[in-house]
Design an enzyme around this catalytic site. Sequence first.
Site, PDB file in Angstrom:
ATOM      1  N   ASN A 111      -8.163  -6.598   4.769  1.00 23.94           N
ATOM      2  CA  ASN A 111      -9.379  -7.368   4.514  1.00 23.94           C
ATOM      3  C   ASN A 111     -10.377  -7.093   5.624  1.00 23.94           C
ATOM      4  OD1 ASN A 111      -8.447  -8.633   2.204  1.00 23.94           O
ATOM      5  ND2 ASN A 111      -7.797 -10.482   3.255  1.00 23.94           N
ATOM      6  N   ARG A 130      -4.778  -7.379  -1.717  1.00 28.26           N
ATOM      7  CA  ARG A 130      -4.114  -6.470  -0.769  1.00 28.26           C
ATOM      8  C   ARG A 130      -2.659  -6.236  -1.138  1.00 28.26           C
ATOM      9  NH1 ARG A 130      -4.324  -8.652   4.923  1.00 28.26           N
ATOM     10  NH2 ARG A 130      -4.181 -10.566   3.726  1.00 28.26           N
TER      11      ARG A 130
END
Length: 92
Positions: free
Chosen positions: A36, A18
């Site tokens: 996520n 990320r």
Amino acid sequence: MIACHLRITGRVQNVFYRNWFVEQAQALGLDGWVRNRADGSVEAVVRGSPEMIDAIVAKAREGSPASRVEHVHVSDAAPDEVPNGFAKRPTL
């Protein structure tokens, strides 16, 4: 400007994916977000020029150095629903 939704699967959580994605998207000048998912995937929505969208999709397929991307599913998104700037969102 166009927008797309990405769902990235493989070893993409707990491998800096990320944060890496945020850096890549910001470097390309894209708007959107990444987070996520509880199922182990990563989800992102991005908005920008067609060339920059193609670039981030290619980068998503490569992944961060520690990740192992298995698949990137890309679908259309509504450009007017994508927030300005780029953010990392909490897990859903």
